[in-house]
Design an enzyme around this catalytic site. Structure first.
Site, PDB file in Angstrom:
ATOM      1  N   ILE A  20      -4.819 -16.619 -33.975  1.00 47.04           N
ATOM      2  CA  ILE A  20      -5.023 -17.937 -33.344  1.00 47.04           C
ATOM      3  C   ILE A  20      -5.650 -18.402 -32.173  1.00 47.04           C
ATOM      4  O   ILE A  20      -6.264 -19.116 -31.986  1.00 47.04           O
ATOM      5  CB  ILE A  20      -3.755 -18.994 -33.710  1.00 47.04           C
ATOM      6  CG1 ILE A  20      -4.015 -20.162 -33.762  1.00 47.04           C
ATOM      7  CG2 ILE A  20      -2.573 -18.625 -32.816  1.00 47.04           C
ATOM      8  CD1 ILE A  20      -5.020 -20.708 -35.050  1.00 47.04           C
ATOM      9  N   VAL A  21      -5.085 -17.419 -31.207  1.00 50.43           N
ATOM     10  CA  VAL A  21      -5.600 -17.504 -29.797  1.00 50.43           C
ATOM     11  C   VAL A  21      -6.916 -17.069 -29.528  1.00 50.43           C
ATOM     12  O   VAL A  21      -7.749 -17.685 -29.115  1.00 50.43           O
ATOM     13  CB  VAL A  21      -4.464 -16.674 -28.897  1.00 50.43           C
ATOM     14  CG1 VAL A  21      -4.910 -16.729 -27.439  1.00 50.43           C
ATOM     15  CG2 VAL A  21      -3.030 -17.241 -28.930  1.00 50.43           C
ATOM     16  N   GLN A  42      -7.663  -5.274 -34.683  1.00 51.13           N
ATOM     17  CA  GLN A  42      -7.179  -4.040 -35.488  1.00 51.13           C
ATOM     18  C   GLN A  42      -7.015  -4.206 -36.958  1.00 51.13           C
ATOM     19  O   GLN A  42      -6.992  -3.406 -37.746  1.00 51.13           O
ATOM     20  CB  GLN A  42      -5.903  -3.541 -34.909  1.00 51.13           C
ATOM     21  CG  GLN A  42      -4.651  -4.632 -34.789  1.00 51.13           C
ATOM     22  CD  GLN A  42      -3.377  -3.689 -34.443  1.00 51.13           C
ATOM     23  OE1 GLN A  42      -3.527  -2.805 -34.059  1.00 51.13           O
ATOM     24  NE2 GLN A  42      -2.512  -4.854 -34.073  1.00 51.13           N
ATOM     25  N   SER A  51       0.996 -12.316 -35.597  1.00 49.95           N
ATOM     26  CA  SER A  51       1.931 -13.440 -35.755  1.00 49.95           C
ATOM     27  C   SER A  51       1.368 -14.599 -36.387  1.00 49.95           C
ATOM     28  O   SER A  51       1.923 -15.504 -37.036  1.00 49.95           O
ATOM     29  CB  SER A  51       2.349 -13.816 -34.352  1.00 49.95           C
ATOM     30  OG  SER A  51       3.181 -12.639 -33.741  1.00 49.95           O
ATOM     31  N   HIS A 233      12.376 -13.229 -34.955  1.00 51.64           N
ATOM     32  CA  HIS A 233      13.185 -14.068 -35.666  1.00 51.64           C
ATOM     33  C   HIS A 233      12.857 -14.217 -37.100  1.00 51.64           C
ATOM     34  O   HIS A 233      12.174 -13.591 -37.680  1.00 51.64           O
ATOM     35  CB  HIS A 233      12.644 -15.584 -34.975  1.00 51.64           C
ATOM     36  CG  HIS A 233      11.533 -16.181 -35.642  1.00 51.64           C
ATOM     37  ND1 HIS A 233      10.359 -15.521 -35.524  1.00 51.64           N
ATOM     38  CD2 HIS A 233      11.446 -17.324 -36.326  1.00 51.64           C
ATOM     39  CE1 HIS A 233       9.434 -16.395 -36.224  1.00 51.64           C
ATOM     40  NE2 HIS A 233      10.168 -17.389 -36.733  1.00 51.64           N
ATOM     41  N   TYR A 288      14.929 -24.206 -38.439  1.00 51.73           N
ATOM     42  CA  TYR A 288      13.742 -25.214 -38.857  1.00 51.73           C
ATOM     43  C   TYR A 288      13.398 -24.891 -40.071  1.00 51.73           C
ATOM     44  O   TYR A 288      13.716 -23.831 -40.893  1.00 51.73           O
ATOM     45  CB  TYR A 288      12.621 -24.972 -37.894  1.00 51.73           C
ATOM     46  CG  TYR A 288      11.863 -23.551 -37.964  1.00 51.73           C
ATOM     47  CD1 TYR A 288      10.888 -23.467 -38.781  1.00 51.73           C
ATOM     48  CD2 TYR A 288      12.372 -22.519 -37.289  1.00 51.73           C
ATOM     49  CE1 TYR A 288      10.097 -22.119 -38.781  1.00 51.73           C
ATOM     50  CE2 TYR A 288      11.576 -21.375 -37.220  1.00 51.73           C
ATOM     51  CZ  TYR A 288      10.702 -20.967 -38.116  1.00 51.73           C
ATOM     52  OH  TYR A 288       9.862 -19.973 -38.248  1.00 51.73           O
ATOM     53  N   TYR A 578      -2.309 -28.796   9.362  1.00 46.15           N
ATOM     54  CA  TYR A 578      -2.063 -29.037   7.830  1.00 46.15           C
ATOM     55  C   TYR A 578      -3.016 -29.101   7.235  1.00 46.15           C
ATOM     56  O   TYR A 578      -3.976 -29.884   7.699  1.00 46.15           O
ATOM     57  CB  TYR A 578      -1.149 -30.123   7.636  1.00 46.15           C
ATOM     58  CG  TYR A 578      -0.754 -30.523   6.307  1.00 46.15           C
ATOM     59  CD1 TYR A 578       0.226 -29.775   5.632  1.00 46.15           C
ATOM     60  CD2 TYR A 578      -1.336 -31.548   5.587  1.00 46.15           C
ATOM     61  CE1 TYR A 578       0.742 -30.066   4.180  1.00 46.15           C
ATOM     62  CE2 TYR A 578      -1.098 -31.999   4.465  1.00 46.15           C
ATOM     63  CZ  TYR A 578       0.008 -31.031   3.527  1.00 46.15           C
ATOM     64  OH  TYR A 578       0.125 -31.385   2.333  1.00 46.15           O
ATOM     65  N   ASP A 591      -1.019 -26.885  -0.724  1.00 51.11           N
ATOM     66  CA  ASP A 591      -1.160 -27.372   0.748  1.00 51.11           C
ATOM     67  C   ASP A 591      -0.621 -26.523   1.548  1.00 51.11           C
ATOM     68  O   ASP A 591       0.408 -25.578   1.025  1.00 51.11           O
ATOM     69  CB  ASP A 591      -0.385 -28.688   0.562  1.00 51.11           C
ATOM     70  CG  ASP A 591       1.193 -28.598   0.250  1.00 51.11           C
ATOM     71  OD1 ASP A 591       1.389 -27.809  -0.331  1.00 51.11           O
ATOM     72  OD2 ASP A 591       1.724 -29.447   1.014  1.00 51.11           O
ATOM     73  N   LEU A 693      11.150 -20.709  12.687  1.00 48.06           N
ATOM     74  CA  LEU A 693      11.243 -19.507  13.325  1.00 48.06           C
ATOM     75  C   LEU A 693      11.034 -18.412  12.347  1.00 48.06           C
ATOM     76  O   LEU A 693      11.686 -18.200  11.512  1.00 48.06           O
ATOM     77  CB  LEU A 693      12.664 -19.379  13.756  1.00 48.06           C
ATOM     78  CG  LEU A 693      13.287 -20.461  14.710  1.00 48.06           C
ATOM     79  CD1 LEU A 693      14.919 -20.295  15.081  1.00 48.06           C
ATOM     80  CD2 LEU A 693      12.395 -20.731  16.080  1.00 48.06           C
ATOM     81  N   TYR A 694      10.194 -17.380  12.943  1.00 52.49           N
ATOM     82  CA  TYR A 694       9.640 -16.288  11.986  1.00 52.49           C
ATOM     83  C   TYR A 694       9.811 -15.007  12.911  1.00 52.49           C
ATOM     84  O   TYR A 694       9.630 -15.099  14.009  1.00 52.49           O
ATOM     85  CB  TYR A 694       7.949 -16.468  11.615  1.00 52.49           C
ATOM     86  CG  TYR A 694       7.794 -17.464  10.828  1.00 52.49           C
ATOM     87  CD1 TYR A 694       7.859 -17.520   9.270  1.00 52.49           C
ATOM     88  CD2 TYR A 694       7.550 -18.874  11.326  1.00 52.49           C
ATOM     89  CE1 TYR A 694       7.646 -18.518   8.693  1.00 52.49           C
ATOM     90  CE2 TYR A 694       7.379 -20.044  10.496  1.00 52.49           C
ATOM     91  CZ  TYR A 694       7.408 -19.765   9.208  1.00 52.49           C
ATOM     92  OH  TYR A 694       7.180 -20.975   8.367  1.00 52.49           O
TER      93      TYR A 694
END
Length: 858
Positions: A20-21, A42, A51, A233, A288, A578, A591, A693-694
């Site tokens: 499906i993807v 495949q 799936s 599952h 479900y 900044y 940012d 402080l670094y």
């Protein structure tokens, strides 16, 4: 399906996986104009044996993560437009109902309504027990307290959808190659060159790994460690039920039936039949349900986690064995094995809710598989270490349509989008992961935990408590433990949320810290408020080592950064600015503060918390030859000393003049604290006087001790992330990933002051249009709740008074202890964003009056 018999020699784009993807991505790429797309799988097509073949296809659209709801909503609309091979609409819009068997679940369903309204899901409703049985007469009304109803939920067959999507993609030029196993992806330098299949190689510019449970296997071949975890599952279908005899359907004349039966056997007679009544979920029991003609399908997550080793997963062989299906384990249906539900077996729970199934034979039974990721969200996007390599994994049928629409736009135009505009995928980006997450031990354990909690009621502030903790320690870790830090895990880091050593402050500041006794008070401590007030009035020390830090080095580093940054980066050595980084569409990509540390060397500081690695990957992706981008997060300890007394404390230990004239705001200096080398920067995310402080990591613990010792006479206290969030929000500082992200441009975000349109930067055209008032559909708004004792959490809808039409949703919310009110940031239509505007926020079933305020509040 008119597939291709042989492997082509080349293609622009190769998609590995036609589930499906892969089919959704091929559909979307060809709709955007690409015609040189090859899809290899495949298995046979459209029933590949993955799936998508065995999935029951239920589609509940409402989820707490906004991305999943947006993906599902788009998928529903797309599948509704598809015509199946039988000429019928592919989507069965029968509605979806989630029932509650406990008061806790009823409160959860109220949150469902609120999230649905926030995310734009159509007409969400709470139902009484009798209203549930009006829709689902076989449900035992006495077993439930009520339900959540989403009328546009429904079901789509993965096979029917794959067939319809692939046919349209092929009509637009895509090629589909079945029965062809992909063996490797060859890379030359740092770029994809070809996909190697068992029947030959395909030269290509791009390859997309869309192999779901097999994604980790393929990634390992090229040293890309994808934290994709296959989990099992259970699904089963009852025999024909007399109560449903009027719904019996013979599906054997369906055009896809023979193909389906060849792969799935007899169960194709049930799986291919769409439901004729709402799909059902009993999350209290992790179950479900959907109908298959006169049979009920029962799905169960209500068992211990079963995680197969990816290296031992088989493929889909010519004899019809499905690698994505394992033998049904009866013990997991007939015995209570789920660690959180030890008192009731799944079959018992099912028979209680649907008495018609009691005693019925379970005719078709199997353990199906799907993929989990460490945060339960998709793993998608371009892999930073390899140009041309994309991933699309851990994506369900429910979300695949929207996810692949966004990714196709990303691949083609550089910006993930759905029909209604950009969508931020930072939480889904494959580059969000840290190195430890690539280990199988980590992926296995966290994938199993994600499976365990998939239907549990989880608080948004919940963090892992047992599995895979204590992975990354800042240099101050042991000191934090001594001070009684409440440690939460973020990106593997053990980070203090608050310190029990500050409990005495609660008595001092308690009259300014309202109690929280509801959902908003879970995982909260009044110590957070006390720490925040102490910083505002005295001084505190915060460990910010986990903030992402990058060094950008090279002769052209300044020119490169100017191309990335919206602000002017023409800085003197020691200067700080900044700025924002935008994507091609003008959305805020990050940012950062940029510090020029030498002529050809800059330090970039940012945070995205658990997704901060996306920023590092993106800067690296943009960097030209000759410019080096180093992630120095782990090699530099970082802390910030903030509060009115911070200058007094630091003047005792730093051999630098900290006066305003000698050390102005937004400047940095190299100095020493005793014998520890320090880069001190005058700025503070807390919004108080302060210095960051670094120092190299090996000095971090000692520097922390030096500052605490110096601050004893000023009652310095360590403070955690809870206090920092409260401090920053009432100062109006944005938190990237919450109230700042790619769905909004700088002017919508209220950060136009960080843009210099006299410079050239990525996304400038879109940003310049926003500066003129174009593309400004929303504006940021700072709200405070009118009830000074109330507090709310994120992701709840915002309304005009008396209206039921959501204007937006709460992006972030924290109580502002200096402000004396809960502060929330949202984005609203401009006419509602003016200070003084009255609004309402729906939270836990109550509507809270709120007012738009001028920012900053402090």
């Amino acid at each position: 399906m008119d597939t291709t018999d042989s492997v082509p020699n080349r293609a622009d784009t190769v998609i590995v996986g036609a589930g499906i993807v892969g089919c959704n991505l091929a559909y979307q790429l060809t709709e955007l104009g690409r015609d040189d797309v090859v899809v290899v799988d495949q298995g046979p097509m459209p029933t590949t044996g993955g799936s998508s073949t065995h999935a029951p296809g239920i589609m509940f659209q409402t989820a707490e993560p906004k991305e999943l709801s947006q993906f599902a909503n788009y998928s529903r609309k797309l599948y509704s437009e598809l015509e199946g091979a039988d000429g019928q609409q592919a989507y069965n819009e029968v509605g979806g109902i989630e029932v509650a068997r406990s008061e806790e679940r009823m409160a959860f369903l109220q949150r469902r309504v609120e999230h649905a309204k926030a995310w734009g899901i159509e007409d969400p409703q709470l139902l009484s027990p009798s209203e549930v049985t009006d829709h689902l007469p076989l449900v035992d009304e006495s077993q439930i307290l009520g339900g959540y109803y989403s009328p546009t939920d429904g079901q789509v067959s993965g096979v029917v959808a794959c067939d319809a999507l692939a046919r349209e993609a092929m009509d637009r030029g895509a090629e589909f190659v079945p029965h062809t196993r992909t063996e490797d992806i060859e890379i030359e330098g740092d770029s994809v060159e070809r996909v190697v299949t068992e029947d030959g190689a395909i030269e290509c510019e791009e390859v997309v790994v869309a192999t779901n449970i097999w994604a980790r296997q393929l990634g390992e071949k090229i040293d890309v460690h994808l934290p994709v975890t296959p989990v099992e599952h259970q699904y089963t279908m009852t025999e024909s039920l007399s109560e449903m005899e009027e719904s019996a359907v013979d599906i054997t004349d369906h055009p896809l039936f023979e193909n389906y039966e060849n792969v799935s056997g007899e169960k194709a007679k049930r799986l291919l039949v769409g439901p004729d009544r709402p799909i059902l979920r009993d999350q209290d029991n992790a179950m479900y349900y959907r109908t298959h003609g006169d049979s009920y399908g029962i799905g169960s997550y209500n068992h211990e986690s079963i995680v197969p080793d990816p290296e031992e997963l088989g493929g889909n062989d010519p004899d019809g064995e499905q690698g994505s299906v394992h033998e049904f384990t009866d013990v997991h249906m007939d015995t209570a094995t789920h660690p959180d539900r030890p008192h009731k077996a799944p079959r018992q729970a099912s028979d209680e809710l649907l008495p018609a199934t009691e005693g019925a034979e379970l005719e078709h039974k199997y353990n199906g598989m799907f993929s989990e990721s460490p945060n339960g969200l998709p793993i998608m996007g371009p892999v930073q270490s390899c140009e041309g390599l994309w991933t699309a994994a851990a994506i369900w049928v429910t979300h695949a349509g929207g996810a692949m629409k966004a990714m196709a736009e990303w691949m083609e135009n550089g910006v993930p989008q759905l029909d209604d505009g950009p969508i931020d995928l930072s939480q889904c980006n494959v580059n969000r992961f840290d190195e430890h997450e690539g280990s199988w031990d980590f992926a296995r354990d966290i994938g199993a935990e994600e499976y365990r909690i998939v239907y549990n009621i989880m608080h948004p502030k919940w963090v892992w408590t047992d599995n895979q903790r204590d992975i990354r320690r800042t240099p101050m870790y042991h000191t934090h433990e001594e001070y009684g830090a409440e440690l939460w895990a973020e990106a593997g880091w053990e980070e203090p949320q608050w310190f029990e050593s500050n409990a005495d402050l609660v008595e001092e500041y308690g009259d300014r810290i309202p109690d929280r006794d509801g959902w908003e008070g879970v995982y909260w401590s009044p110590i957070e408020g006390a720490e925040a007030l102490h910083v505002r009035e005295k001084v505190g020390l915060h460990d910010m080592t986990s903030f992402n830090k990058m060094e950008v080095i090279g002769q052209d580093a300044g020119e490169f950064l100017q191309y990335l940054c919206t602000n002017d980066i023409d800085l003197d050595v020691g200067g700080i600015r900044y700025t924002l980084l935008c994507n091609e569409g003008g959305g805020v990509r990050a940012d950062v503060t940029v510090t020029r540390t030498d002529e050809d060397r800059y330090l970039l500081l940012t945070t995205g918390r658990e997704v901060g690695n996306n920023h590092v990957a993106w800067v690296r992706e943009q960097s030209p030859e000759g410019v080096v981008v180093n992630d120095v997060t782990s090699s530099m300890a970082a802390m910030v000393c903030t509060g009115p007394d911070s200058r007094k404390v630091l003047s005792k230990v730093l051999d630098a003049d900290l006066s305003d004239d000698a050390f102005p705001f937004y400047t940095s200096q190299e100095c020493f604290a005793e014998n520890v080398p320090v880069r001190a920067m005058r700025l503070s995310y807390a919004g108080e006087l302060g210095w960051e402080l670094y120092t190299p990591s090996e000095y971090g613990e000692r520097l922390w001790e030096i500052v605490l010792e110096a601050g004893e006479e000023y009652d310095i206290r360590p403070y955690g992330n809870g206090a920092l969030d409260a401090l920053r929000i009432e100062k109006g500082f944005r938190l990237w990933g919450e109230d700042l992200h790619t769905e909004h441009n700088p002017y919508e975000s209220g950060l136009g002051w960080a843009v210099d349109l006299d410079t050239e930067f990525i996304g400038k055209e879109a940003v310049a249009a926003a500066a003129e008032g174009d593309n400004v559909a929303h504006e940021v708004a700072c709200l405070t709740l009118d009830d000074e004792d109330a507090a709310i959490l994120d992701d709840r809808p915002v309304f005009a008074p008396g209206s039921d039409e959501a204007l937006g949703y709460v992006h972030s919310a924290e109580y502002g202890y200096a402000t004396g009110a809960c502060v929330a940031y949202t984005y609203l239509p401009p006419e509602y964003a003016d200070p003084g505007t009255d609004l309402e926020v729906l939270f836990e079933g109550d509507r809270y009056a709120a007012t738009v305020r001028e920012e900053p509040l402090v």
